[in-house]
Design an enzyme around this catalytic site. Structure first.
Site, PDB file in Angstrom:
ATOM      1  N   PRO A 134      79.452  13.504  73.762  1.00  9.24           N
ATOM      2  CA  PRO A 134      79.350  11.889  73.865  1.00  9.24           C
ATOM      3  C   PRO A 134      78.034  12.402  73.227  1.00  9.24           C
ATOM      4  CG  PRO A 134      80.641  11.381  75.879  1.00  9.24           C
ATOM      5  CD  PRO A 134      80.179  13.187  75.326  1.00  9.24           C
ATOM      6  N   GLU A 135      76.856  11.812  72.051  1.00 11.08           N
ATOM      7  CA  GLU A 135      76.155  11.985  71.361  1.00 11.08           C
ATOM      8  C   GLU A 135      75.072  10.738  71.806  1.00 11.08           C
ATOM      9  OE1 GLU A 135      77.383  13.123  67.465  1.00 11.08           O
ATOM     10  OE2 GLU A 135      78.609  14.678  68.387  1.00 11.08           O
ATOM     11  N   LYS A 193      70.463  11.669  74.850  1.00 14.11           N
ATOM     12  CA  LYS A 193      71.976  11.674  75.227  1.00 14.11           C
ATOM     13  C   LYS A 193      72.253  10.906  77.349  1.00 14.11           C
ATOM     14  CE  LYS A 193      73.492  14.806  71.907  1.00 14.11           C
ATOM     15  NZ  LYS A 193      74.672  16.029  71.456  1.00 14.11           N
ATOM     16  N   ARG A 240      80.399  26.612  66.233  1.00 17.13           N
ATOM     17  CA  ARG A 240      80.818  25.139  66.550  1.00 17.13           C
ATOM     18  C   ARG A 240      81.213  24.558  64.945  1.00 17.13           C
ATOM     19  NH1 ARG A 240      76.925  20.630  69.649  1.00 17.13           N
ATOM     20  NH2 ARG A 240      76.124  22.155  71.246  1.00 17.13           N
TER      21      ARG A 240
END
Length: 273
Positions: free
Chosen positions: A2-3, A58, A262
């Site tokens: 989650p960002e 976050k 990533r």
């Protein structure tokens, strides 16, 4: 993971429902998170009144009337949801908060990369968040600020905008989306950006994050808000996760590369600079 939009969505779904309620009981079901739960968590916020629910980077923050705050990071698969009084405990429930209205607030984390702490409220920024950069929607995020941060950095701009010491909350999904909207190649060195590109990037980051928050965040697998509902920004993604598909702006093929392990997605036609 989650960002910012997902945590902001979670905050928005919980805030009005939690403020004013009292924590009547805290049950630590499993302490085998990445960072082990402190036994003090069960006592430091017991019988306290919830004053506010907010976000920093976050992290979800719940403030109490005893000058303590609960800090929650969802990790890879964490969920923080409101459930009814007759809720049946699930295998990966780590903490259960009994609320004065009869409901339960549940912290569930299958992969156990999340964290949950209690901390003195007035020490949060000075000691817990002291290494964090500025918020994307802050007035402090200006051309001058970002230019200063980028001018000595000969590393890809994608890595730089994901650095929480520079700007908080811009994770992998929204970095790819923001760079596409700003028409900047993700490999371009931060110190090579022109002033107009930096200004466009700031605007793009804010635009993408705003749209994602409005859509309730992005659910690729695990994320749900406090009402157990997924996010729908997945349907609006322009490049992320679309390798080999046509760019929605120019019909060129979306390319996937790697940055620091990533996945990065971009359009070689739109993002030429």
């Amino acid at each position: 993971m989650p960002e910012l939009p997902e945590v902001e969505t979670l905050k928005n779904s919980l805030k009005d429902k939690l403020i004013g309620l009292i924590i009547e009981n805290v049950e630590l079901k499993r302490d085998n998170l990445r960072y082990k739960l402190s036994p003090l968590l069960a006592t430091e916020i017991l019988n306290t009144n919830i004053l506010d629910v907010r976000r920093r980077a976050k992290y979800l923050i719940i403030d109490f009337n005893n000058d303590y705050s609960l800090i929650v990071h969802l990790g890879m698969s964490g969920r923080f949801t409101l459930q009814s009084a007759n809720y049946k405990t699930q295998k990966h429930d780590h903490v259960i908060f009994d609320l004065s209205n009869g409901e339960k607030l549940i912290f569930n984390d299958t992969r156990r990369f999340g964290m949950i702490y209690s901390f003195k409220t007035d020490l949060l920024e000075k000691e817990f968040f002291n290494d964090l950069g500025i918020e994307p929607f802050s007035d402090l995020l200006t051309l001058e600020y970002l230019k200063d941060k980028l001018q000595t950095k000969k590393i890809p701009i994608k890595n730089l905008i994901m650095d929480n010491r520079v700007i908080v909350g811009v994770g992998n999904i929204y970095a790819s989306e923001s760079l596409h909207l700003a028409r900047i190649h993700p490999d371009k060195s931060g110190n090579d950006l022109r002033d107009d590109e930096i200004e466009n990037l700031i605007k793009a980051i804010r635009d993408v994050l705003t749209k994602a928050i409005t859509a309730g965040g992005t659910t690729l697998k695990d994320f749900v808000n406090g009402d157990n509902k997924p996010g729908y920004f997945t349907k609006q993604l322009k490049v992320y996760g679309r390798e080999g598909q046509s760019c929605l702006s120019c019909s060129s093929t979306i390319i996937k590369i790697k940055h620091s392990g990533r996945s990065t997605f971009y359009c070689k036609t739109c993002q030429y600079s």
